[in-house]
Design a protein around this motif. Structure first.
Motif, PDB file in Angstrom:
ATOM      1  N   GLY A  56       0.819  -1.205   0.000  1.00  0.00           N
ATOM      2  CA  GLY A  56       0.000   0.000   0.000  1.00  0.00           C
ATOM      3  C   GLY A  56       0.856   1.260   0.000  1.00  0.00           C
ATOM      4  N   HIS A  57       1.882   1.258   0.829  1.00  0.00           N
ATOM      5  CA  HIS A  57       2.822   2.369   0.911  1.00  0.00           C
ATOM      6  C   HIS A  57       3.505   2.592  -0.445  1.00  0.00           C
ATOM      7  CE1 HIS A  57       6.712   4.055   2.980  1.00  0.00           C
ATOM      8  NE2 HIS A  57       5.932   5.023   2.542  1.00  0.00           N
ATOM      9  N   LEU A  58       3.948   1.507  -1.057  1.00  0.00           N
ATOM     10  CA  LEU A  58       4.601   1.565  -2.363  1.00  0.00           C
ATOM     11  C   LEU A  58       3.639   2.068  -3.437  1.00  0.00           C
ATOM     12  CD1 LEU A  58       6.935   0.859  -4.354  1.00  0.00           C
ATOM     13  CD2 LEU A  58       5.995  -1.462  -4.443  1.00  0.00           C
ATOM     14  N   PHE A  59       2.432   1.512  -3.459  1.00  0.00           N
ATOM     15  CA  PHE A  59       1.452   1.879  -4.485  1.00  0.00           C
ATOM     16  C   PHE A  59       1.094   3.360  -4.408  1.00  0.00           C
ATOM     17  CE2 PHE A  59      -2.982   2.495  -5.809  1.00  0.00           C
ATOM     18  CZ  PHE A  59      -2.898   2.078  -7.133  1.00  0.00           C
ATOM     19  N   PHE A  60       0.855   3.853  -3.203  1.00  0.00           N
ATOM     20  CA  PHE A  60       0.467   5.260  -3.044  1.00  0.00           C
ATOM     21  C   PHE A  60       1.573   6.188  -3.541  1.00  0.00           C
ATOM     22  CE2 PHE A  60       0.362   9.221  -0.608  1.00  0.00           C
ATOM     23  CZ  PHE A  60      -0.923   9.660  -0.917  1.00  0.00           C
ATOM     24  N   ASN A  61       2.814   5.905  -3.179  1.00  0.00           N
ATOM     25  CA  ASN A  61       3.926   6.752  -3.616  1.00  0.00           C
ATOM     26  C   ASN A  61       4.109   6.719  -5.127  1.00  0.00           C
ATOM     27  OD1 ASN A  61       4.859   8.081  -1.326  1.00  0.00           O
ATOM     28  ND2 ASN A  61       6.247   6.440  -0.741  1.00  0.00           N
ATOM     29  N   MET A  62       4.033   5.527  -5.710  1.00  0.00           N
ATOM     30  CA  MET A  62       4.248   5.404  -7.156  1.00  0.00           C
ATOM     31  C   MET A  62       3.086   5.983  -7.952  1.00  0.00           C
ATOM     32  SD  MET A  62       7.280   4.265  -7.416  1.00  0.00           S
ATOM     33  CE  MET A  62       7.536   5.288  -5.923  1.00  0.00           C
ATOM     34  N   LEU A  63       1.867   5.841  -7.445  1.00  0.00           N
ATOM     35  CA  LEU A  63       0.716   6.433  -8.119  1.00  0.00           C
ATOM     36  C   LEU A  63       0.820   7.955  -8.108  1.00  0.00           C
ATOM     37  CD1 LEU A  63      -2.076   6.197  -9.453  1.00  0.00           C
ATOM     38  CD2 LEU A  63      -3.090   6.203  -7.152  1.00  0.00           C
ATOM     39  N   THR A  64       1.203   8.515  -6.973  1.00  0.00           N
ATOM     40  CA  THR A  64       1.361   9.965  -6.863  1.00  0.00           C
ATOM     41  C   THR A  64       2.456  10.450  -7.803  1.00  0.00           C
ATOM     42  OG1 THR A  64       0.728   9.842  -4.528  1.00  0.00           O
ATOM     43  CG2 THR A  64       1.797  11.870  -5.265  1.00  0.00           C
ATOM     44  N   LEU A  65       3.562   9.729  -7.851  1.00  0.00           N
ATOM     45  CA  LEU A  65       4.651  10.087  -8.765  1.00  0.00           C
ATOM     46  C   LEU A  65       4.169  10.048 -10.211  1.00  0.00           C
ATOM     47  CD1 LEU A  65       7.675  10.624  -9.273  1.00  0.00           C
ATOM     48  CD2 LEU A  65       8.011   8.141  -9.296  1.00  0.00           C
ATOM     49  N   TYR A  66       3.439   9.003 -10.557  1.00  0.00           N
ATOM     50  CA  TYR A  66       2.921   8.843 -11.920  1.00  0.00           C
ATOM     51  C   TYR A  66       1.986   9.988 -12.305  1.00  0.00           C
ATOM     52  CZ  TYR A  66       0.426   6.690 -15.835  1.00  0.00           C
ATOM     53  OH  TYR A  66      -0.128   6.430 -17.067  1.00  0.00           O
ATOM     54  N   MET A  67       1.244  10.514 -11.343  1.00  0.00           N
ATOM     55  CA  MET A  67       0.276  11.579 -11.616  1.00  0.00           C
ATOM     56  C   MET A  67       0.949  12.941 -11.809  1.00  0.00           C
ATOM     57  SD  MET A  67      -2.648  10.500  -8.833  1.00  0.00           S
ATOM     58  CE  MET A  67      -3.505  12.071  -8.969  1.00  0.00           C
ATOM     59  N   PHE A  68       2.001  13.235 -11.027  1.00  0.00           N
ATOM     60  CA  PHE A  68       2.596  14.567 -11.046  1.00  0.00           C
ATOM     61  C   PHE A  68       3.830  14.691 -11.935  1.00  0.00           C
ATOM     62  CE2 PHE A  68       0.000  14.777  -7.248  1.00  0.00           C
ATOM     63  CZ  PHE A  68      -0.475  16.079  -7.266  1.00  0.00           C
ATOM     64  N   ALA A  69       4.538  13.607 -12.178  1.00  0.00           N
ATOM     65  CA  ALA A  69       5.766  13.658 -12.969  1.00  0.00           C
ATOM     66  C   ALA A  69       5.580  14.244 -14.372  1.00  0.00           C
ATOM     67  CB  ALA A  69       6.389  12.262 -13.056  1.00  0.00           C
ATOM     68  N   PRO A  70       4.482  13.892 -15.082  1.00  0.00           N
ATOM     69  CA  PRO A  70       4.318  14.414 -16.439  1.00  0.00           C
ATOM     70  C   PRO A  70       4.312  15.946 -16.533  1.00  0.00           C
ATOM     71  CG  PRO A  70       2.843  12.566 -16.083  1.00  0.00           C
ATOM     72  CD  PRO A  70       3.434  12.898 -14.741  1.00  0.00           C
ATOM     73  N   VAL A  71       3.860  16.615 -15.482  1.00  0.00           N
ATOM     74  CA  VAL A  71       3.853  18.084 -15.490  1.00  0.00           C
ATOM     75  C   VAL A  71       5.272  18.609 -15.647  1.00  0.00           C
ATOM     76  CG1 VAL A  71       3.335  20.176 -14.151  1.00  0.00           C
ATOM     77  CG2 VAL A  71       1.788  18.204 -14.042  1.00  0.00           C
ATOM     78  N   ILE A  72       6.202  18.027 -14.902  1.00  0.00           N
ATOM     79  CA  ILE A  72       7.592  18.467 -14.943  1.00  0.00           C
ATOM     80  C   ILE A  72       8.234  18.098 -16.275  1.00  0.00           C
ATOM     81  CG2 ILE A  72       9.861  18.238 -13.842  1.00  0.00           C
ATOM     82  CD1 ILE A  72       8.276  17.541 -11.252  1.00  0.00           C
ATOM     83  N   VAL A  73       7.930  16.922 -16.785  1.00  0.00           N
ATOM     84  CA  VAL A  73       8.484  16.493 -18.075  1.00  0.00           C
ATOM     85  C   VAL A  73       8.044  17.442 -19.181  1.00  0.00           C
ATOM     86  CG1 VAL A  73       8.489  14.668 -19.807  1.00  0.00           C
ATOM     87  CG2 VAL A  73       8.643  14.072 -17.386  1.00  0.00           C
ATOM     88  N   VAL A  74       6.793  17.864 -19.157  1.00  0.00           N
ATOM     89  CA  VAL A  74       6.279  18.775 -20.174  1.00  0.00           C
ATOM     90  C   VAL A  74       6.989  20.124 -20.120  1.00  0.00           C
ATOM     91  CG1 VAL A  74       4.259  20.146 -20.862  1.00  0.00           C
ATOM     92  CG2 VAL A  74       4.010  17.702 -20.387  1.00  0.00           C
ATOM     93  N   TYR A  75       7.188  20.654 -18.925  1.00  0.00           N
ATOM     94  CA  TYR A  75       7.791  21.976 -18.765  1.00  0.00           C
ATOM     95  C   TYR A  75       9.314  21.966 -18.922  1.00  0.00           C
ATOM     96  CZ  TYR A  75       3.577  24.420 -17.184  1.00  0.00           C
ATOM     97  OH  TYR A  75       2.333  25.020 -17.119  1.00  0.00           O
ATOM     98  N   PHE A  76       9.982  20.977 -18.345  1.00  0.00           N
ATOM     99  CA  PHE A  76      11.441  20.980 -18.263  1.00  0.00           C
ATOM    100  C   PHE A  76      12.137  19.878 -19.052  1.00  0.00           C
ATOM    101  CE2 PHE A  76      11.434  23.120 -13.791  1.00  0.00           C
ATOM    102  CZ  PHE A  76      11.387  24.383 -14.390  1.00  0.00           C
ATOM    103  N   GLY A  77      11.416  18.790 -19.336  1.00  0.00           N
ATOM    104  CA  GLY A  77      12.044  17.667 -20.011  1.00  0.00           C
ATOM    105  C   GLY A  77      12.386  16.536 -19.051  1.00  0.00           C
ATOM    106  N   SER A  78      12.761  15.408 -19.611  1.00  0.00           N
ATOM    107  CA  SER A  78      12.985  14.181 -18.840  1.00  0.00           C
ATOM    108  C   SER A  78      14.168  14.276 -17.890  1.00  0.00           C
ATOM    109  CB  SER A  78      13.203  12.997 -19.791  1.00  0.00           C
ATOM    110  OG  SER A  78      12.065  12.799 -20.599  1.00  0.00           O
ATOM    111  N   PHE A  79      15.292  14.814 -18.372  1.00  0.00           N
ATOM    112  CA  PHE A  79      16.483  14.858 -17.531  1.00  0.00           C
ATOM    113  C   PHE A  79      16.261  15.748 -16.311  1.00  0.00           C
ATOM    114  CE2 PHE A  79      20.652  16.467 -16.242  1.00  0.00           C
ATOM    115  CZ  PHE A  79      21.313  15.259 -16.021  1.00  0.00           C
ATOM    116  N   SER A  80      15.580  16.862 -16.496  1.00  0.00           N
ATOM    117  CA  SER A  80      15.307  17.763 -15.374  1.00  0.00           C
ATOM    118  C   SER A  80      14.366  17.113 -14.369  1.00  0.00           C
ATOM    119  CB  SER A  80      14.704  19.081 -15.879  1.00  0.00           C
ATOM    120  OG  SER A  80      15.669  19.810 -16.606  1.00  0.00           O
TER     121      SER A  80
END
Length: 208
Positions: A55-79
């Protein structure tokens, strides 16, 4: 899906599963003040890939999956990767700073790194709403205040210090990459800075 994001999630799943099934592995790589101060600094990184349960793992990874694309769009993958790792390290460093004399203190989880990703996304996406109705900047402000309360009260086993450190990492790295945000999104930048400044004032006064 982004390659770096897939790799991070895969690493978390692999190491967490190994920790679930191998207690000695878990103990060897968890965040433990006594061991870190004895020279095992690798724990400051490895602990962020271990979790308490699925449960701990799933919650963290789901949250990461939801918010990470915002940063990729603005800054790119490496950033995105840089912000994730930077936030992870900031979370561990702040935890070490505040708990350096508590040799029995232990912690695990990617929450510090994930929190940094959340705060970076909040800064970048002005119109972001958390849970569909809470403005991102309000959520971030209240989250940090609640973390300060958690650090002061010590009434639970949540790693509030790592969360706070991760948020600081995401905040600073994002602003350093886009300084214009200070003028274009001033209210959010200032509001999120208030709890950060408050934390260090309380620490200086010895009240946390």
């Amino acid at each position: 899906m982004n390659t770096f994001l897939i790799s991070i999630i895969a690493a978390n799943v692999f190491f967490s599963y190994k920790g679930f099934t191998d207690v000695s592995f878990f103990r060897k790589f968890e965040f433990h003040i006594g061991s870190i101060r004895a020279g095992e600094q690798i724990r400051m990184i490895s602990s962020a890939f271990l979790h308490a349960d699925w449960g701990h793992l799933f919650f963290n990874m789901l949250t990461l999956y939801m918010f990470a694309p915002v940063i990729v769009v603005y800054f790119g993958s490496f950033s995105f990767l840089m912000i994730y790792i930077g936030s992870l390290l900031c979370g561990s460093l702040l935890t070490l700073y505040f708990h350096q004399n508590d040799y029995n203190y232990r912690a695990i989880g990617a929450s510090g790194a994930v929190t940094g990703i959340i705060f970076s996304a909040i800064l970048l996406e002005k119109g972001m709403y958390i849970f569909g109705f809470i403005p991102g900047y309000i959520y971030g402000f209240l989250y940090l205040l609640s973390s300060i309360y958690g650090m002061k009260s010590k009434r639970d086993n949540i790693g509030h210090t790592a969360h706070f450190g991760g948020a600081i990492g995401g905040y600073i790295i994002t602003l350093s990459k886009d300084p214009a945000m200070l003028f274009e999104n001033t209210s959010t930048v200032v509001l999120l800075a208030v709890p950060i400044v408050l934390l260090f004032i309380l620490a200086k006064m010895g009240k946390i």
